[in-house]
Each structure stands twice: as structure tokens, then as C-alpha cells.
Design an enzyme around this catalytic site. Structure first.
Site, PDB file in Angstrom:
ATOM      1  N   HIS A 362       0.804  -1.224   0.000  1.00  0.00           N
ATOM      2  CA  HIS A 362       0.000   0.000   0.000  1.00  0.00           C
ATOM      3  C   HIS A 362       0.832   1.267   0.000  1.00  0.00           C
ATOM      4  O   HIS A 362       0.467   2.267  -0.596  1.00  0.00           O
ATOM      5  CB  HIS A 362      -0.992  -0.036   1.157  1.00  0.00           C
ATOM      6  CG  HIS A 362      -2.192  -0.840   0.800  1.00  0.00           C
ATOM      7  ND1 HIS A 362      -2.410  -2.104   1.289  1.00  0.00           N
ATOM      8  CD2 HIS A 362      -3.204  -0.593  -0.064  1.00  0.00           C
ATOM      9  CE1 HIS A 362      -3.518  -2.587   0.758  1.00  0.00           C
ATOM     10  NE2 HIS A 362      -4.019  -1.692  -0.055  1.00  0.00           N
ATOM     11  N   ARG A 469      -9.631   5.769  -1.638  1.00  0.00           N
ATOM     12  CA  ARG A 469      -9.365   4.841  -0.523  1.00  0.00           C
ATOM     13  C   ARG A 469      -9.622   5.590   0.785  1.00  0.00           C
ATOM     14  O   ARG A 469      -8.744   6.286   1.302  1.00  0.00           O
ATOM     15  CB  ARG A 469      -7.916   4.349  -0.561  1.00  0.00           C
ATOM     16  CG  ARG A 469      -7.582   3.438  -1.733  1.00  0.00           C
ATOM     17  CD  ARG A 469      -6.146   2.957  -1.633  1.00  0.00           C
ATOM     18  NE  ARG A 469      -5.848   1.842  -2.508  1.00  0.00           N
ATOM     19  CZ  ARG A 469      -5.305   1.945  -3.722  1.00  0.00           C
ATOM     20  NH1 ARG A 469      -5.012   3.136  -4.210  1.00  0.00           N
ATOM     21  NH2 ARG A 469      -5.063   0.867  -4.434  1.00  0.00           N
ATOM     22  N   GLU A 603     -12.050  -8.841  -5.809  1.00  0.00           N
ATOM     23  CA  GLU A 603     -10.633  -9.004  -5.454  1.00  0.00           C
ATOM     24  C   GLU A 603     -10.377 -10.284  -4.665  1.00  0.00           C
ATOM     25  O   GLU A 603      -9.252 -10.602  -4.328  1.00  0.00           O
ATOM     26  CB  GLU A 603     -10.109  -7.779  -4.693  1.00  0.00           C
ATOM     27  CG  GLU A 603     -10.951  -7.329  -3.530  1.00  0.00           C
ATOM     28  CD  GLU A 603     -10.438  -6.032  -2.902  1.00  0.00           C
ATOM     29  OE1 GLU A 603      -9.324  -5.587  -3.210  1.00  0.00           O
ATOM     30  OE2 GLU A 603     -11.172  -5.473  -2.064  1.00  0.00           O
ATOM     31  N   ASN A 626      -4.841  -5.815  -7.528  1.00  0.00           N
ATOM     32  CA  ASN A 626      -3.730  -5.962  -6.569  1.00  0.00           C
ATOM     33  C   ASN A 626      -3.991  -7.153  -5.661  1.00  0.00           C
ATOM     34  O   ASN A 626      -3.146  -8.016  -5.476  1.00  0.00           O
ATOM     35  CB  ASN A 626      -3.573  -4.711  -5.705  1.00  0.00           C
ATOM     36  CG  ASN A 626      -3.369  -3.469  -6.536  1.00  0.00           C
ATOM     37  OD1 ASN A 626      -2.913  -3.574  -7.665  1.00  0.00           O
ATOM     38  ND2 ASN A 626      -3.713  -2.316  -5.996  1.00  0.00           N
ATOM     39  N   ASP A 627      -5.183  -7.180  -5.086  1.00  0.00           N
ATOM     40  CA  ASP A 627      -5.499  -8.295  -4.202  1.00  0.00           C
ATOM     41  C   ASP A 627      -5.878  -9.541  -4.990  1.00  0.00           C
ATOM     42  O   ASP A 627      -5.534 -10.649  -4.594  1.00  0.00           O
ATOM     43  CB  ASP A 627      -6.647  -7.913  -3.253  1.00  0.00           C
ATOM     44  CG  ASP A 627      -6.116  -7.126  -2.070  1.00  0.00           C
ATOM     45  OD1 ASP A 627      -5.123  -7.572  -1.479  1.00  0.00           O
ATOM     46  OD2 ASP A 627      -6.671  -6.062  -1.758  1.00  0.00           O
ATOM     47  N   ARG A 637       1.426  -9.828  -1.499  1.00  0.00           N
ATOM     48  CA  ARG A 637       1.796  -8.639  -2.268  1.00  0.00           C
ATOM     49  C   ARG A 637       2.920  -7.842  -1.622  1.00  0.00           C
ATOM     50  O   ARG A 637       3.511  -6.968  -2.249  1.00  0.00           O
ATOM     51  CB  ARG A 637       0.559  -7.756  -2.537  1.00  0.00           C
ATOM     52  CG  ARG A 637      -0.116  -7.245  -1.289  1.00  0.00           C
ATOM     53  CD  ARG A 637      -1.513  -6.708  -1.593  1.00  0.00           C
ATOM     54  NE  ARG A 637      -1.527  -5.299  -1.915  1.00  0.00           N
ATOM     55  CZ  ARG A 637      -2.632  -4.583  -2.093  1.00  0.00           C
ATOM     56  NH1 ARG A 637      -3.827  -5.166  -2.013  1.00  0.00           N
ATOM     57  NH2 ARG A 637      -2.574  -3.304  -2.365  1.00  0.00           N
TER      58      ARG A 637
HETATM   59  C1  PEP Z   1      -6.795  -3.787  -5.242  1.00  0.00           C
HETATM   60  O1  PEP Z   1      -6.741  -4.689  -4.402  1.00  0.00           O
HETATM   61  O2  PEP Z   1      -6.508  -3.936  -6.442  1.00  0.00           O
HETATM   62  C2  PEP Z   1      -7.187  -2.430  -4.836  1.00  0.00           C
HETATM   63  C3  PEP Z   1      -7.367  -1.485  -5.724  1.00  0.00           C
HETATM   64  O3  PEP Z   1      -7.324  -2.201  -3.504  1.00  0.00           O
HETATM   65  P1  PEP Z   1      -6.115  -1.969  -2.505  1.00  0.00           P
HETATM   66  O4  PEP Z   1      -4.855  -1.864  -3.328  1.00  0.00           O
HETATM   67  O5  PEP Z   1      -6.402  -0.728  -1.742  1.00  0.00           O
HETATM   68  O6  PEP Z   1      -6.140  -3.197  -1.667  1.00  0.00           O
HETATM   69 MG    MG Z   2      -7.669  -4.444  -2.455  1.00  0.00          MG
END
Ligand code: PEP
Ligand code: MG
Length: 754
Positions: A362, A469, A603, A626-627, A637
Site C-alpha cells: 500500500h 481509498r 478481489e 492488486n489483491d 503482495r
Molecule cells: C486492489 O486490491 O486492487 C485495490 C485497488 O485495492 P487496494 O490496493 O487498496 O487493496
Molecule cells: Mg484491495
């Protein structure tokens, strides 16, 4: 054996440079395996050779001179096979090469084990003996176990030595450390080392000018700890056995005595600040106790560590936590939290260098959103030695230069100028719509989270906000923000973009984002209490947030709500029920609220299989790649060790996205992508081919992505996708898309990474 191993690793870990680390290794190995010779050969990548780098038993002047080509000699054979080689009579082996410089004539038995880090052979550890014999299985097992742990310590010591060398006043060399690209761009500035409180091990050295004040702060802290301990001992005198109380006396004596006080004050006088001086003194005492034979005495090392922690806590309670940043601050730390990042004024923040994490952490995502270059996962960085140092952080390649030479600086200045030129080119398309040459409109939204980023002029280019966010403003408070405060924060964003839509995501804490006032400790935080799970278990927090969102949109009506981490229809129904409840309450209270579109993040893999059921309940989907990538590929990650496996252009990730888009479109629901993938030009080609309806990304990526969209027809990207499906390797898919960017004259947009 465990004790011996532990002690060797500890000693190697605290060696100041590579030479000393290797000397410790060969000495200790020779003693503990009781052999005639112990040597380490390190790989010299540039010359393609293994070089004798330390020895105990062979002639010392052979160090640095004896070299075997890769695959040559028995040492080369160990490196080539990547497994131990145990030979009774080395000279009669066909692969044996005699090295006259070493004086190795009399040795027959040979055992070599590779030193490997993350799949790469760094060197070979060799033991030799005069007699003809095969080394025993336990000896081989011992060396294999040791070598497996040595790799990290060797790299760390090497980096530490390089840095010490680069920091010498007369040095005209820079040290280079390698990490992972975190957020693109090049940062030049001064390192500000950040560290969590009350953790002595991560305290950096820091130069001070007011020595007397520093000594006084240290003395005050020690006095306070003495008082605390006396109080405690008094209270416990009737409960604790005599020997435990005697331990208190011993620690109290130590606190007042010359060794701890005197040595630390001496170090402060030499110019280090009190926490750094204390770290050194405590570290030295701990090492002495840890190397004792008697296990009771060894245990005492933890008492000394505890003493150090107590004094540090006292010192830190006297000093304001945030230091004054440099005009061009590069935040450096073992692990940098989003909160620490947010504490630095944006105008002073030049870059980020973190020993842990990757581009999908993050803190890297936030840096990206702010247009701040970041290098992550610099695993061997001796963080404590970097405070105040001049640094260049290359967020494209993942390199960090400490005390860069004139040459390096000049080269980076040139790169920065090229970058500015590309930005100029990209500026020209800021007024153009995001439409493919065959007329398909793919709106580009922004990912934001910081208040200051709402005011950023770059936002003029976006079609709205695709992901706000909301946990970021929560992170900057010292308690859960109330409805009025949240209302003000959200209103500001909604107003700044109106009439363009603004997607507010409900609180997504947990995982690697923990609120200072709501700590959650779990073994597996990414599989734990996170996102919507927390919100549904705390309806009072969720309802307050929804009420603030709905009220913030009154009169503007450009709000969209997005729910994170949905994994079952049950969660979705529960969340929708609470949204309805908030809406009903506000209407009853006479507020002019309207029902906003509500969507969910896809996700979690389970959601992939329930798109149709979810589509009946929501207005849109936003894929959090991302998740989704982390959960689908089972790759954390934030974990540097497996960062190479975190590949968004993996056939499984593309297949999952296809499934979501196809199913959602059957029911007429649009799909956006708001993970980092949406800002990656090569991945955008794939997403266009898959038929994504919109994309949401950091402001700094938007012009690049728009350029891609305006350069390729959707038909072309569909054809490309047909080719991509035939490829089985993530790397091959990335290469395909990179070559297409290159051919289209967009080679400047290609970036290393996943
Ligand atoms: C994701 O998981 O792709 C996302 C946009 O949320 P975050 O990166 O805040 O977990
Ligand atoms: Mg996410």
C-alpha cells in the site's frame, strides 16, 4: 549443533563488512567441523569466475588470486550442480584443478556446498582434510544448513561494507543496492530513516551537535527506568522468589554502573545521538552474553535487551516523534507505514526506499498516487547507517545509490530531463478524450486518498474518481473520525470533481493497513479481519461512514459507493441492508439524499464464481487486481522473496478478468479495473482486448494510459489477446505486449516489472 549454528550466524550478521564476515565464517567452520581447511569462494559475476575470498588453512596470500571459471574445477562443479559435492580423494577426481598458489598439496578429502540466495548461487563453502575420507552425513548436513543461512548474511555484510566505503569522507565511489521498482520516477535527496517506536534494533545512527543536551536526555531516561524498576521490585518483593529479585538488583546495578552508562555517554560524546549510542552499547553487551557457554547466562541477553527497550521508550517519550524533514527527503526504513508517509509534508517528500514490500504494497501504491518515486524490497540495506546520506532512488529499475558519484548524478540528471520531455509530450494529450481510433470510449478515472491530492492540478485530466481509498484519511486521525469530519472530507472530493463521478470505497483496513487507534494483530492478516468484514462487524462505524458519504453528495449527486473484499452474497446483502438503513434514516431526518450507484470490488477469488448473483444486486464491478493477483496466485503482495511470482499478466489473472467481464456484461453491468494493472501500459492493451469499460489509476499514469488507448483500436487489442491466450508464460505475455508498444512507437512507456 543448533547453538553453534545460531552463534555463527549471529557473529556473521554483526560483522561490519564482507571481509570480516567471511573471515568469521571460515574460522568458525574450521573449528566446529574440525577440518584442516575451510574456505569461501564467491562468484565474480563480471568475470564469470569463483574467487577464493577467505580461507583458514590455505595460504592467505592466495585470497583474491585463486580463481576458477564457472563450471571449472571442483568448486565450479558445486556451483554448476547447485548441490553438495563430497569426495574422498579430490586430486584423483577428473574435475579437480590444482591451484599452486594455495599450498593445497597435502589435502585429499573435499566437501563443497553451494551458498544460494533466492535461487542464485553466490558462492561455494569448501572444507578440506589431509586424510582420504568421505565427510560424514552430519558434517554435510551441518554445512548445508549453515550455507542456507549464510547467503543473506553475506549479502548484507557486503552491502554494509560497500556503504561504509562510500561514506568515507574521501570516497569517490557510490554504493548501489538493488531492490524492486515500487513507484516510477527518479528521486534525488537526503535519507530520513524512519523506524517504529521502542524497537532498539532498528534505531539508526544520527549525528548531533548539542552533546550536553543529549547526555542529559539519556541520564534522565536511565534515572526514570531505575525509579520504575525500584517501584516494581518493591511491589513484587512479597510475590517473587529471592533469585528473581536478585536479578532486579543486578539490572539496577548495571543501569547505574560504568559499563552501560559510561559506554553510552562515551558514544554520545563521539557524536552519535542517545538512541543510536544506546543501541550500540546494548548490542555489544547482548553479544557478550549470547556467546556464553552457560545457557542461564545466555538467557540474560534478553534482560539486557529489555533494559535497552525501557530506556529507549523513556528517551522517545521526551522527543517529538516526527523529525524535521530535509527539503528533498527520501524516506528510508525497514518497513514504511502509510502513516509515516502521510506525516511528511508532500512538498518535502522526494522519494521512498523500503527494505521490505513490493510495488503492490500500500505504501508504494500511495507513493505512486502522489507521483513520488519508490524503491521497495531492498532486502540487504543497512538502514541504520543511512540517516542523512545523499541518495538517488531509481523507481524504474529498483536501484538505490548511496553517496552517488558525479558520474552517476550526471547520468540521472540526463534521465530526469528525458522524463520531463516525455511528460511534455504526454501533456499534449491531456485535453484529448480517452477514445480508441475505432471510436470506443474508455473513461479514465483516478485513484486518490490524500486530501492534498484532491487539489492536485493533474486531476483536471481524469473523468472522475474511480477509487477513493477512504482508509487513508482514517489513518491520519487519532480516533475514528466522526460523521461531521468525514462529511467535510468527502464533500471536498465530491465538490472538486463535480459533476464527474467520485467513487468512495468504504473503509478497507486490515491486511497491511492498520489504524493506530484500532490495532488488529493476526498471524495471517491478509486472510483475516479485513475490509468489509470489519465494517459488518462494526455497523456503528460503517453506518457513520455511509451517512457521511450520502450527506456529502447532497445537491451534487455524483457519489458512487464501492464495497471492498466482498467474498459472499451474504456479506453483500448485509452491506446493502445497512446502506438502505442509513438512507432511510437520513430521509426521515429531512436530508435531500439520493440513492447512489453501489458496486463491489472483485478481489477475492470466490467472488469470481458469483458474478451473476452479485450482478443482480449491484450497479457495477471494479476489479481490484492488486489483491486478486495476490489471492489467485497465492503470492503475498508485500513479500519481497516472492515478488518475482507476483505477475499481473499471468494467464490465470487474465482468465479471471475475462470471466468477470463476460458474466457482468451478460447482465448489462459495467466493469472497471482499479488495481495498479490499470496504470500499466502493457496490461492496458490486455484489458482493452478483454472489453473493460473503464480504468482507474494514479494521476501520474493517466497520460500514458490515455496515449495507449488513443493509439490502438479495440479490434487490434482483441487480435492481440488471441495471441496472448496461446502463450503459457506470464513473461511471454508481457514481452508480447511490450513489443507491440515498441512497434507502435510507445517504447518509452515500457517499464520493468510485472
Ligand atoms: C486492489 O486490491 O486492487 C485495490 C485497488 O485495492 P487496494 O490496493 O487498496 O487493496
Ligand atoms: Mg484491495
Amino acid at each position: 549443533m543448533l547453538d553453534t549454528l545460531r552463534r555463527i550466524i549471529q557473529e556473521v550478521n554483526s560483522a561490519p563488512d564482507l571481509e570480516q564476515a567471511l573471515d568469521i565464517i571460515v574460522q568458525r567452520v574450521r573449528e566446529s567441523v574440525e577440518v584442516d581447511v575451510a574456505s569461501v569462494y564467491l562468484k565474480d559475476v563480471e568475470h564469470g569466475q569463483y574467487v577464493l575470498s577467505a580461507t583458514e588453512g590455505l595460504r592467505k596470500d592466495a585470497v583474491g588470486r585463486v580463481r576458477f571459471g564457472l563450471g571449472k574445477g571442483l568448486v565450479g562443479m558445486v556451483g554448476e550442480r547447485e548441490e553438495p559435492v563430497n569426495i574422498e580423494d579430490a586430486p584423483s577426481h577428473p574435475r579437480y584443478r590444482f591451484a599452486s598458489e594455495t599450498g593445497e598439496n597435502p589435502y585429499h578429502a573435499f566437501l563443497g556446498v553451494p551458498i544460494i540466495q533466492y535461487g542464485t548461487v553466490l558462492g561455494v563453502l569448501v572444507v578440506r582434510q589431509r586424510e582420504h575420507r568421505r565427510f560424514a552425513e552430519q558434517e554435510e548436513a551441518f554445512l548445508v544448513t549453515l550455507a542456507a543461512q549464510l547467503a543473506g548474511a553475506i549479502t548484507h555484510a557486503g552491502a554494509s561494507g560497500d556503504i561504509a566505503h562510500a561514506l568515507q569522507p574521501s570516497a569517490n565511489v557510490s554504493a548501489v543496492l538493488n531492490g524492486l521498482p515500487g513507484s516510477p520516477g527518479i528521486a534525488t535527496g537526503q535519507a530520513l530513516v524512519v523506524y517504529p517506536p521502542a524497537n532498539l534494533g532498528v534505531i539508526p545512527d544520527r549525528v548531533i551537535t548539542d552533546i550536553d543536551a543529549e547526555i542529559e536526555s539519556f541520564r534522565n531516561a536511565v534515572n526514570a527506568v531505575q525509579d520504575d524498576m525500584r517501584d516494581y521490585a518493591n511491589r513484587m518483593s512479597s510475590i517473587l522468589p529471592a533469585e528473581e529479585l536478585a536479578l532486579f538488583d543486578a539490572l539496577l546495578m548495571m543501569l547505574g554502573g560504568d559499563s552501560l552508562m559510561g559506554e553510552t555517554i562515551e558514544r554520545i560524546r563521539a557524536g552519535n545521538w542517545a538512541p543510536g549510542a544506546l543501541r550500540e552499547t546494548i548490542g555489544q553487551h547482548v553479544r557478550v552474553f549470547e556467546s556464553m557457554e552457560d545457557s542461564y547466562m545466555r538467557e540474560r541477553a534478553s534482560d539486557i535487551r529489555d533494559l535497552g527497550r525501557r530506556i529507549l521508550t523513556r528517551i522517545q517519550s521526551d522527543v517529538p516523534v516526527s523529525s524535521v524533514p530535509y527539503p528533498q527527503t527520501i524516506l528510508v526504513g525497514e518497513e514504511i507505514s502509510v502513516g509515516q508517509l502521510a506525516e511528511i509534508p508532500v512538498e518535502s517528500l522526494a522519494g521512498i526506499v523500503s527494505a521490505s514490500g513490493s510495488s503492490s504494497s500500500h505504501v508504494a501504491i500511495l507513493a505512486h498516487a502522489m507521483g513520488v518515486p519508490a524503491v521497495m524490497g531492498v532486502a540487504d540495506m543497512p538502514v541504520g547507517r543511512l540517516d542523512g546520506q545523499m541518495i538517488i532512488a531509481d523507481g524504474y529499475r529498483g536501484d538505490v545509490f548511496i553517496n552517488p558519484s558525479q558520474l552517476v548524478r550526471r547520468e540521472y540528471l540526463r534521465l530526469q530531463m528525458e522524463e520531463t520531455e516525455l511528460t511534455e509530450v504526454l501533456k499534449n494529450i491531456s485535453e484529448q478524450p480517452s477514445i480508441t481510433p475505432d471510436g470506443v470510449n474508455i473513461p479514465l478515472y483516478l485513484n486518490i486518498g490524500l486530501l492534498s491530492s484532491v487539489e492536485n492540478e493533474m486531476h483536471a485530466n481524469g473523468d472522475g474518481v474511480g477509487l477513493y481509498r477512504t482508509e487513508i484519511p482514517f489513518l491520519m486521525q487519532d480516533r475514528f473520525p466522526g460523521e461531521e469530519l468525514q462529511l467535510r472530507i468527502y464533500r471536498k472530493a465530491l465538490e472538486a470533481f463535480a459533476p464527474r463521478p467520485v467513487t468512495l470505497r468504504t473503509l478497507d483496513v486490515g491486511g497491511d493497513k492498520s489504524l493506530p487507534y484500532f490495532p488488529v494483530t493476526e498471524d495471517n492478516p491478509f486472510l483475516g479481519w479485513r475490509g468489509i468484514r470489519i465494517s459488518l462487524d462494526h455497523p456503528e462505524i460503517f453506518l457513520t461512514q455511509i451517512r457521511a458519504m450520502l450527506r456529502a453528495s447532497v445537491g451534487l449527486n455524483n457519489l458512487t459507493i464501492l464495497l471492498p473484499m466482498i467474498s459472499t452474497v451474504t456479506e453483500l446483502d448485509h452491506a446493502l441492508l445497512l446502506i438502505n438503513q442509513a438512507l432511510g434514516e437520513l430521509l426521515e431526518e429531512g436530508e435531500q439524499v439520493v440513492r447512489p450507484p453501489v458496486g463491489i470490488m472483485i478481489e477475492v477469488p470466490s467472488a469470481l464464481y458469483q458474478v451473476s448473483a452479485m450482478a443482480k444486486r449491484v450497479d457495477f464491478f471494479s476489479i481490484g487486481t492488486n489483491d486478486l493477483t495476490q489471492y489467485l496466485l497465492a503470492v503475498d503482495r508485500n513479500n519481497t522473496r516472492v515478488a518475482g511470482l507476483y505477475q499481473t499478466l499471468h494467464p490465470a489473472v487474465l482468465g479471471a478478468i475475462k470471466q468477470v467481464i463476460d458474466q457482468a456484461h451478460v447482465l448489462g453491468k459495467p466493469v472497471s479495473v482499479c488495481g495498479e494493472m490499470a496504470g500499466d501500459p502493457a496490461a492496458v492493451l490486455a484489458l482493452m482486448g478483454l472489453g473493460v469499460n473503464s480504468l482507474s489509476m494514479s494521476a501520474s499514469n493517466l497520460p500514458r494510459v490515455k496515449w495507449v488507448i488513443r493509439s490502438f483500436t479495440q479490434d487490434e487489442t482483441r487480435d492481440l489477446l488471441q495471441q496472448a491466450w496461446l502463450l503459457e508464460e506470464p513473461r511471454a505475455i508481457r514481452e508480447l505486449y511490450n513489443s507491440v508498444l515498441e512497434q507502435g512507437g510507445l517504447g518509452g512507456l515500457i517499464r520493468p516489472g510485472n
